[in-house]
Design an enzyme around this catalytic site. Structure first.
Site, PDB file in Angstrom:
ATOM      1  N   LYS A  55     -29.770 -12.348  -1.182  1.00 50.71           N
ATOM      2  CA  LYS A  55     -28.701 -11.479  -1.078  1.00 50.71           C
ATOM      3  C   LYS A  55     -27.557 -11.535  -2.204  1.00 50.71           C
ATOM      4  O   LYS A  55     -26.325 -11.394  -1.897  1.00 50.71           O
ATOM      5  CB  LYS A  55     -28.104 -11.806   0.431  1.00 50.71           C
ATOM      6  CG  LYS A  55     -29.091 -11.819   1.545  1.00 50.71           C
ATOM      7  CD  LYS A  55     -30.211 -10.774   1.335  1.00 50.71           C
ATOM      8  CE  LYS A  55     -29.734  -9.441   1.842  1.00 50.71           C
ATOM      9  NZ  LYS A  55     -30.873  -8.590   1.450  1.00 50.71           N
ATOM     10  N   HIS A 115     -36.600 -16.217  -5.802  1.00 53.34           N
ATOM     11  CA  HIS A 115     -35.434 -16.951  -5.200  1.00 53.34           C
ATOM     12  C   HIS A 115     -35.332 -18.309  -5.316  1.00 53.34           C
ATOM     13  O   HIS A 115     -34.816 -19.077  -4.918  1.00 53.34           O
ATOM     14  CB  HIS A 115     -35.326 -16.343  -3.752  1.00 53.34           C
ATOM     15  CG  HIS A 115     -35.016 -14.893  -3.414  1.00 53.34           C
ATOM     16  ND1 HIS A 115     -34.013 -14.287  -3.898  1.00 53.34           N
ATOM     17  CD2 HIS A 115     -35.374 -14.193  -2.520  1.00 53.34           C
ATOM     18  CE1 HIS A 115     -34.056 -13.025  -3.632  1.00 53.34           C
ATOM     19  NE2 HIS A 115     -35.023 -12.968  -2.804  1.00 53.34           N
ATOM     20  N   SER A 145     -24.069 -11.309   4.072  1.00 51.57           N
ATOM     21  CA  SER A 145     -25.048 -10.434   3.895  1.00 51.57           C
ATOM     22  C   SER A 145     -26.372 -11.066   4.187  1.00 51.57           C
ATOM     23  O   SER A 145     -27.245 -10.386   5.109  1.00 51.57           O
ATOM     24  CB  SER A 145     -25.292 -10.327   2.255  1.00 51.57           C
ATOM     25  OG  SER A 145     -26.142  -9.314   1.919  1.00 51.57           O
TER      26      SER A 145
HETATM   27  P1  A3P Z   1     -24.271  -6.502   1.284  1.00 49.39           P
HETATM   28  O1  A3P Z   1     -25.305  -6.954   2.582  1.00 49.39           O
HETATM   29  O2  A3P Z   1     -23.172  -6.972   1.260  1.00 49.39           O
HETATM   30  O3  A3P Z   1     -24.347  -5.042   1.444  1.00 49.39           O
HETATM   31  P2  A3P Z   1     -30.397  -8.791  -2.535  1.00 49.39           P
HETATM   32  O4  A3P Z   1     -30.848  -7.605  -3.326  1.00 49.39           O
HETATM   33  O5  A3P Z   1     -30.361  -9.811  -3.442  1.00 49.39           O
HETATM   34  O6  A3P Z   1     -31.300  -8.923  -1.498  1.00 49.39           O
HETATM   35  O7  A3P Z   1     -29.094  -8.325  -2.170  1.00 49.39           O
HETATM   36  C1  A3P Z   1     -28.720  -7.399  -1.187  1.00 49.39           C
HETATM   37  C2  A3P Z   1     -27.095  -7.235  -1.119  1.00 49.39           C
HETATM   38  O8  A3P Z   1     -26.652  -6.726  -2.660  1.00 49.39           O
HETATM   39  C3  A3P Z   1     -26.604  -6.351  -0.426  1.00 49.39           C
HETATM   40  O9  A3P Z   1     -25.434  -6.852   0.040  1.00 49.39           O
HETATM   41  C4  A3P Z   1     -26.731  -4.988  -0.780  1.00 49.39           C
HETATM   42  O10 A3P Z   1     -25.905  -3.843  -0.219  1.00 49.39           O
HETATM   43  C5  A3P Z   1     -26.080  -5.317  -2.273  1.00 49.39           C
HETATM   44  N1  A3P Z   1     -26.198  -4.317  -3.316  1.00 49.39           N
HETATM   45  C6  A3P Z   1     -27.402  -3.666  -3.510  1.00 49.39           C
HETATM   46  N2  A3P Z   1     -27.443  -2.835  -4.313  1.00 49.39           N
HETATM   47  C7  A3P Z   1     -26.105  -2.713  -4.736  1.00 49.39           C
HETATM   48  C8  A3P Z   1     -25.269  -2.107  -5.704  1.00 49.39           C
HETATM   49  N3  A3P Z   1     -25.959  -1.091  -6.519  1.00 49.39           N
HETATM   50  N4  A3P Z   1     -23.923  -2.252  -5.884  1.00 49.39           N
HETATM   51  C9  A3P Z   1     -23.535  -3.343  -5.215  1.00 49.39           C
HETATM   52  N5  A3P Z   1     -24.263  -4.177  -4.158  1.00 49.39           N
HETATM   53  C10 A3P Z   1     -25.561  -3.795  -3.856  1.00 49.39           C
END
Ligand code: A3P
Length: 302
Positions: A55, A115, A145
């Site tokens: 996340k 991860h 998140s």
């Molecule tokens: P949130 O749950 O705070 O919205 P991962 O890819 O490591 O699983 O992380 C997911 C998090 O990154 C989520 O956070 C998601 O919305 C955010 N995320 C994904 N793409 C993004 C982007 N283009 N800009 C900002 N945040 C992004």
């Protein structure tokens, strides 16, 4: 790329895994039970590894890296879902192909994500001196998140209530273990290997600047036109509507986006909408004990 699995099949049954310790770190059972296979993974010298605590913006950086590799060609980046273009090294969930199966079908140079905390990265990555892009996100937003992600996906153990999840996170009793150990481990090693250490908050603040850093690290020269396309197509709003990155190609029984979207908010500071004053005080006190001595400083945590 040929797909073994057809995402339109919506009837897969997934049971939430238990957490299991592997080398002292908590993992979903599907990682812990396949540990020898992960450990023995053979990296190649031109492999690029994206490493994050869950996340922290993994999918975001995956899309940026692929857009850079494709010179901003958005159509090429829609050739397959992000988890097939840049597979997840320690992914083992039937009936989906494993991460390693997907990686082994790829032509070089390959890009993959993990991860894993640094001490558990398969040793072949160090032997081959692979480049690694690390993305870290401030603990509180990461926690928020992660809570919503654990609620919406059957691939993770039950999160419990919000206040229970805060406790579990602080104690490292969540998948991939302690956030604190994870980020400190990678931070301390960043100058000893070919590691580009990025912060989610920096990418959010100035995507163009961070995209150029990534491109330089990948030794790619981009035309202005390509840079503009990459900035646009990796924005939250565009990614949110792109099925090749928003995980809507995954069956509902695996990720229920009615509970919480994968592309949920994409903001810095959303933790302020979740922590009570007293939860925040407890968290800060614990944070100081874990991180106070480290030179690793995050913005937007107070
Ligand atoms: P949130 O749950 O705070 O919205 P991962 O890819 O490591 O699983 O992380 C997911 C998090 O990154 C989520 O956070 C998601 O919305 C955010 N995320 C994904 N793409 C993004 C982007 N283009 N800009 C900002 N945040 C992004």
């Amino acid at each position: 790329m040929e797909l073994d699995y057809h995402p339109e099949v919506q009837d897969v049954t997934i049971r939430r895994p238990q957490l299991k310790l592997q080398e002292g770190v908590s993992f979903p059972a599907w990682v812990a039970d396949n540990w020898e296979t992960v450990k023995n993974f053979q990296a190649k010298p031109d492999d690029l590894l994206i490493a994050t605590y869950p996340k922290s913006g993994t999918t975001w950086i995956q899309e940026i890296v692929d857009l850079i590799n494709q010179n901003g060609d958005v159509k090429m980046c829609k050739r397959a879902a992000v988890y097939e273009r840049i597979p997840f090294l320690e992914f083992f969930m039937s009936p989906f192909p494993t991460g390693i199966e997907l990686i082994e079908k790829m032509a070089s140079p390959r890009v993959m994500k993990t991860h894993l905390p640094i001490q558990l990265v398969p040793k072949s990555f160090w032997e081959q001196d692979c480049k690694i892009i690390l993305v870290a996100r401030n603990a509180k937003d990461c926690l928020v998140s992660y809570f919503h992600f654990n609620r919406m996906t059957e691939s993770m153990p039950e999160p419990g209530t919000w206040s229970e999840f805060i406790q579990k996170f602080m104690e490292g009793r969540v998948s991939w273990g302690s956030w604190y150990d994870h980020v400190k481990g990678w931070w301390e090693a960043k100058n000893k290997h070919r590691i580009l250490f990025l912060f989610y908050e920096d990418v959010k603040e100035n995507p163009r600047r961070e995209i150029l850093k990534v491109a330089e690290f990948m030794e790619k020269v981009l035309e202005e036109d390509a840079i503009e396309k990459i900035v646009h197509h990796s924005s939250f709003e565009v990614m949110k509507g792109n099925p090749m990155v928003n995980y809507t190609t995954i069956p509902m029984t695996f990720m229920d986006q009615n509970i919480s979207r994968f592309m949920r908010k994409g903001e810095v500071g959303d933790w302020k909408n979740h922590f009570t004053v007293s939860q925040n005080e407890d968290f800060d006190e614990h944070y100081e004990r874990q991180m106070g001595h480290s030179s690793l400083k995050f913005r937007n945590v107070l």
